[in-house]
Motif scaffolding. Structure first.
Motif, PDB file in Angstrom:
ATOM      1  N   SER A   1       7.002  15.461 -62.747  1.00 14.17           N
ATOM      2  CA  SER A   1       6.069  14.370 -63.029  1.00 14.17           C
ATOM      3  C   SER A   1       4.615  14.823 -63.044  1.00 14.17           C
ATOM      4  O   SER A   1       3.728  14.052 -63.417  1.00 14.17           O
ATOM      5  CB  SER A   1       6.241  13.250 -61.993  1.00 14.17           C
ATOM      6  N   TYR A   2       4.369  16.068 -62.613  1.00 14.80           N
ATOM      7  CA  TYR A   2       3.002  16.580 -62.611  1.00 14.80           C
ATOM      8  C   TYR A   2       2.582  16.986 -64.021  1.00 14.80           C
ATOM      9  O   TYR A   2       3.386  17.457 -64.817  1.00 14.80           O
ATOM     10  CB  TYR A   2       2.879  17.786 -61.676  1.00 14.80           C
ATOM     11  N   LYS A   3       1.303  16.816 -64.284  1.00 16.37           N
ATOM     12  CA  LYS A   3       0.770  17.189 -65.579  1.00 16.37           C
ATOM     13  C   LYS A   3       0.700  18.704 -65.687  1.00 16.37           C
ATOM     14  O   LYS A   3       0.231  19.391 -64.778  1.00 16.37           O
ATOM     15  CB  LYS A   3      -0.629  16.595 -65.767  1.00 16.37           C
ATOM     16  N   VAL A   4       1.158  19.250 -66.821  1.00 18.58           N
ATOM     17  CA  VAL A   4       1.144  20.697 -67.031  1.00 18.58           C
ATOM     18  C   VAL A   4      -0.294  21.134 -67.304  1.00 18.58           C
ATOM     19  O   VAL A   4      -0.969  20.570 -68.174  1.00 18.58           O
ATOM     20  CB  VAL A   4       2.053  21.085 -68.214  1.00 18.58           C
ATOM     21  N   PRO A   5      -0.805  22.172 -66.610  1.00 15.23           N
ATOM     22  CA  PRO A   5      -2.216  22.553 -66.796  1.00 15.23           C
ATOM     23  C   PRO A   5      -2.506  23.184 -68.150  1.00 15.23           C
ATOM     24  O   PRO A   5      -3.585  22.998 -68.707  1.00 15.23           O
ATOM     25  CB  PRO A   5      -2.471  23.537 -65.656  1.00 15.23           C
ATOM     26  N   PHE A   6      -1.548  23.936 -68.701  1.00 17.15           N
ATOM     27  CA  PHE A   6      -1.784  24.615 -69.970  1.00 17.15           C
ATOM     28  C   PHE A   6      -0.656  24.281 -70.950  1.00 17.15           C
ATOM     29  O   PHE A   6       0.525  24.208 -70.571  1.00 17.15           O
ATOM     30  CB  PHE A   6      -1.847  26.135 -69.794  1.00 17.15           C
ATOM     31  N   VAL A   7      -1.020  24.098 -72.207  1.00 18.87           N
ATOM     32  CA  VAL A   7      -0.068  23.931 -73.304  1.00 18.87           C
ATOM     33  C   VAL A   7      -0.529  24.802 -74.452  1.00 18.87           C
ATOM     34  O   VAL A   7      -1.718  24.782 -74.825  1.00 18.87           O
ATOM     35  CB  VAL A   7       0.029  22.474 -73.770  1.00 18.87           C
ATOM     36  N   VAL A   8       0.394  25.585 -75.029  1.00 18.29           N
ATOM     37  CA  VAL A   8       0.073  26.482 -76.137  1.00 18.29           C
ATOM     38  C   VAL A   8       0.688  25.929 -77.417  1.00 18.29           C
ATOM     39  O   VAL A   8       1.898  25.661 -77.471  1.00 18.29           O
ATOM     40  CB  VAL A   8       0.593  27.905 -75.864  1.00 18.29           C
ATOM     41  N   TYR A   9      -0.145  25.757 -78.435  1.00 20.00           N
ATOM     42  CA  TYR A   9       0.309  25.338 -79.753  1.00 20.00           C
ATOM     43  C   TYR A   9       0.161  26.524 -80.694  1.00 20.00           C
ATOM     44  O   TYR A   9      -0.904  27.151 -80.748  1.00 20.00           O
ATOM     45  CB  TYR A   9      -0.519  24.166 -80.271  1.00 20.00           C
ATOM     46  N   ALA A  10       1.219  26.861 -81.431  1.00 22.85           N
ATOM     47  CA  ALA A  10       1.193  28.022 -82.320  1.00 22.85           C
ATOM     48  C   ALA A  10       1.853  27.681 -83.642  1.00 22.85           C
ATOM     49  O   ALA A  10       2.730  26.810 -83.718  1.00 22.85           O
ATOM     50  CB  ALA A  10       1.888  29.215 -81.670  1.00 22.85           C
ATOM     51  N   ASP A  11       1.426  28.381 -84.691  1.00 28.86           N
ATOM     52  CA  ASP A  11       1.981  28.135 -86.024  1.00 28.86           C
ATOM     53  C   ASP A  11       1.880  29.411 -86.842  1.00 28.86           C
ATOM     54  O   ASP A  11       0.928  30.193 -86.691  1.00 28.86           O
ATOM     55  CB  ASP A  11       1.231  26.999 -86.716  1.00 28.86           C
ATOM     56  N   PHE A  12       2.859  29.646 -87.717  1.00 33.26           N
ATOM     57  CA  PHE A  12       2.871  30.783 -88.634  1.00 33.26           C
ATOM     58  C   PHE A  12       2.786  30.275 -90.064  1.00 33.26           C
ATOM     59  O   PHE A  12       3.269  29.182 -90.389  1.00 33.26           O
ATOM     60  CB  PHE A  12       4.160  31.607 -88.478  1.00 33.26           C
ATOM     61  N   GLU A  13       2.231  31.070 -90.938  1.00 29.77           N
ATOM     62  CA  GLU A  13       2.226  30.808 -92.372  1.00 29.77           C
ATOM     63  C   GLU A  13       2.960  31.954 -93.059  1.00 29.77           C
ATOM     64  O   GLU A  13       2.796  33.130 -92.685  1.00 29.77           O
ATOM     65  CB  GLU A  13       0.800  30.701 -92.907  1.00 29.77           C
TER      66      GLU A  13
ATOM     67  N   PHE B   1      14.499   9.515 -57.031  1.00 24.96           N
ATOM     68  CA  PHE B   1      13.896  10.556 -57.865  1.00 24.96           C
ATOM     69  C   PHE B   1      13.640  11.801 -57.020  1.00 24.96           C
ATOM     70  O   PHE B   1      12.977  11.731 -55.989  1.00 24.96           O
ATOM     71  CB  PHE B   1      12.592  10.023 -58.472  1.00 24.96           C
ATOM     72  N   LYS B   2      14.180  12.940 -57.460  1.00 20.51           N
ATOM     73  CA  LYS B   2      14.089  14.164 -56.675  1.00 20.51           C
ATOM     74  C   LYS B   2      13.130  15.186 -57.291  1.00 20.51           C
ATOM     75  O   LYS B   2      12.417  15.863 -56.576  1.00 20.51           O
ATOM     76  CB  LYS B   2      15.479  14.795 -56.523  1.00 20.51           C
ATOM     77  N   ASN B   3      13.124  15.329 -58.603  1.00 22.00           N
ATOM     78  CA  ASN B   3      12.325  16.358 -59.264  1.00 22.00           C
ATOM     79  C   ASN B   3      10.883  15.884 -59.436  1.00 22.00           C
ATOM     80  O   ASN B   3      10.440  15.555 -60.534  1.00 22.00           O
ATOM     81  CB  ASN B   3      12.941  16.723 -60.619  1.00 22.00           C
ATOM     82  N   VAL B   4      10.175  15.847 -58.319  1.00 22.25           N
ATOM     83  CA  VAL B   4       8.791  15.366 -58.350  1.00 22.25           C
ATOM     84  C   VAL B   4       7.908  16.290 -59.173  1.00 22.25           C
ATOM     85  O   VAL B   4       6.984  15.835 -59.862  1.00 22.25           O
ATOM     86  CB  VAL B   4       8.250  15.248 -56.910  1.00 22.25           C
ATOM     87  N   ARG B   5       8.199  17.569 -59.179  1.00 19.43           N
ATOM     88  CA  ARG B   5       7.362  18.523 -59.897  1.00 19.43           C
ATOM     89  C   ARG B   5       7.367  18.254 -61.401  1.00 19.43           C
ATOM     90  O   ARG B   5       6.410  18.624 -62.099  1.00 19.43           O
ATOM     91  CB  ARG B   5       7.840  19.944 -59.638  1.00 19.43           C
TER      92      ARG B   5
END
Length: 372
Positions: free
Chosen positions: A302-314, A296-300
């Protein structure tokens, strides 16, 4: 194109009918053949010679007429395909229509089917395995002698063609044109109720499947197809396991090899279980990677992402007024327009609360939401 020359043709196709398109494409192909293909000797149109009404052969005028009929059929088929692809693209609700053809390129490749011909000596690496019998022939019928050597083995001088000439009529070779192309092996199988597998050689003398019979008959033959400097040759594989064993494993224990994919197994029971699944798929050439260790080479990742953005339009689906469509050309009918009225986005933080959701909408809708 001759000398790498490119021909550019332009066509404004907005208001042209299907028949005009076909006429235009046919004109283009006629021009390309006239300008660029006159010096290509291998470009031929198939012409089936049929007796004329007088009972003799076709004269020059009739041959030319037949050839032009075949050419016209070819032009019509190509232009029909191009026009159909244009119409299909326009009808897939893409909103695009064909307005101009900027470039038309025709590429020609000479078709040279694989077929066995005269005698070729085996590579030394293959010869030392003593797993292949190579009959020395001085004609183009190496396929015939390879088959006869497999079904009528000789006690001595097995590589001499004269040992198998007495059995030349024991099989039905009618209709077979020598040198025999690989695609005609199926016809020979059907005529003689037997099965034939053909294997090829890579540049480093590794064996791989070329033609594998769909059903293994009581009389079964394995052939090796080799080529050198444009010449090709069929040989009989006496022992497939001896031929491919060293390329599969360095161990000297007995191997049970699948003839379709050349994978090996430690027992016949395991081979039979594998064969039930392997027969349902096309024969393959398994190529293992040079590096046998994977890590396994792409160790990065496997790290947890610090921010996640959820968006929605009506949206509001508003009706759209449009003109009456016409059936004379391709069209896309629009009947609704999605008008955005609000959106919301929320930023999630891995280590706890970050900020409240952000909401935007028309003032009237926000007041209505407050009332509820």
């Amino acid at each position: 194109m001759r000398r790498g020359k490119l021909l550019y043709y332009h066509l404004q196709m907005t208001h042209m009918t299907r028949s005009v398109h076909k006429t235009y494409f046919k004109y283009i192909f006629l021009e390309i053949l006239r300008i660029n293909l006159t010096n290509i000797p291998f470009l031929k149109f198939p012409l089936k010679h049929t007796p004329c009404t007088s009972g003799g052969d076709l004269n020059a005028e009739e041959k030319e007429k037949k050839t032009m009929q075949v050419k016209n059929q070819y032009y019509d088929a190509v232009s029909e395909k191009l026009i159909s692809e244009c119409e299909d693209f326009q009808q897939k609700e893409s909103g695009w229509t064909l307005d101009e053809i900027i470039e038309l390129e025709v590429r020609l490749n000479k078709y040279v089917p694989l077929k066995g011909s005269s005698y070729i000596d085996l590579p030394l690496y293959i010869k030392q395995k003593h797993a292949v019998l190579n009959v020395k022939n001085n004609d183009y019928e190496c396929f015939k002698w390879a088959v006869l050597s497999a079904l009528h083995p000789a006690d001595s001088h097995a590589d001499q063609k004269v040992r198998y000439e007495p059995f030349a009529d024991s099989f039905n070779f009618s209709g077979m044109v020598f040198p025999l192309p690989l695609k005609d092996i199926l016809k020979f199988e059907e005529k003689n109720n037997l099965s034939i597998n053909v294997y090829g050689l890579t540049d480093d003398n590794a064996v791989f499947p070329l033609v594998i019979s769909k059903e293994t008959k009581r009389q079964h033959i394995n052939l090796l197809y080799i080529n050198n400097m444009g010449n090709s040759h069929y040989c009989w594989i006496k022992r497939l396991s001896r031929l491919v064993s060293s390329q599969l494993s360095k161990h000297n224990n007995k191997k049970f090899i699948c003839p379709r994919c050349l994978q090996y197994f430690s027992s016949e029971v395991k081979l039979n279980c594998h064969s039930e699944v392997c027969q349902e798929h096309e024969p393959v050439h398994v190529h293992m990677p040079e590096d046998k260790w994977l890590q396994f080479k792409n160790v990065r990742h496997s790290y947890k992402v610090p921010f996640v953005v959820y968006a929605d339009f009506e949206y509001l689906c508003l009706p759209v007024s449009s003109c009456e469509p016409t059936s004379s050309s391709a069209y896309t009918e629009r009947y609704q327009k999605h008008e955005p009225i609000s959106f919301c986005y929320y930023i999630a933080y891995a280590h706890g609360f970050y900020k409240v959701p952000v909401i935007y909408g028309a003032p009237m809708l926000l007041n209505m939401s407050c009332c509820y």
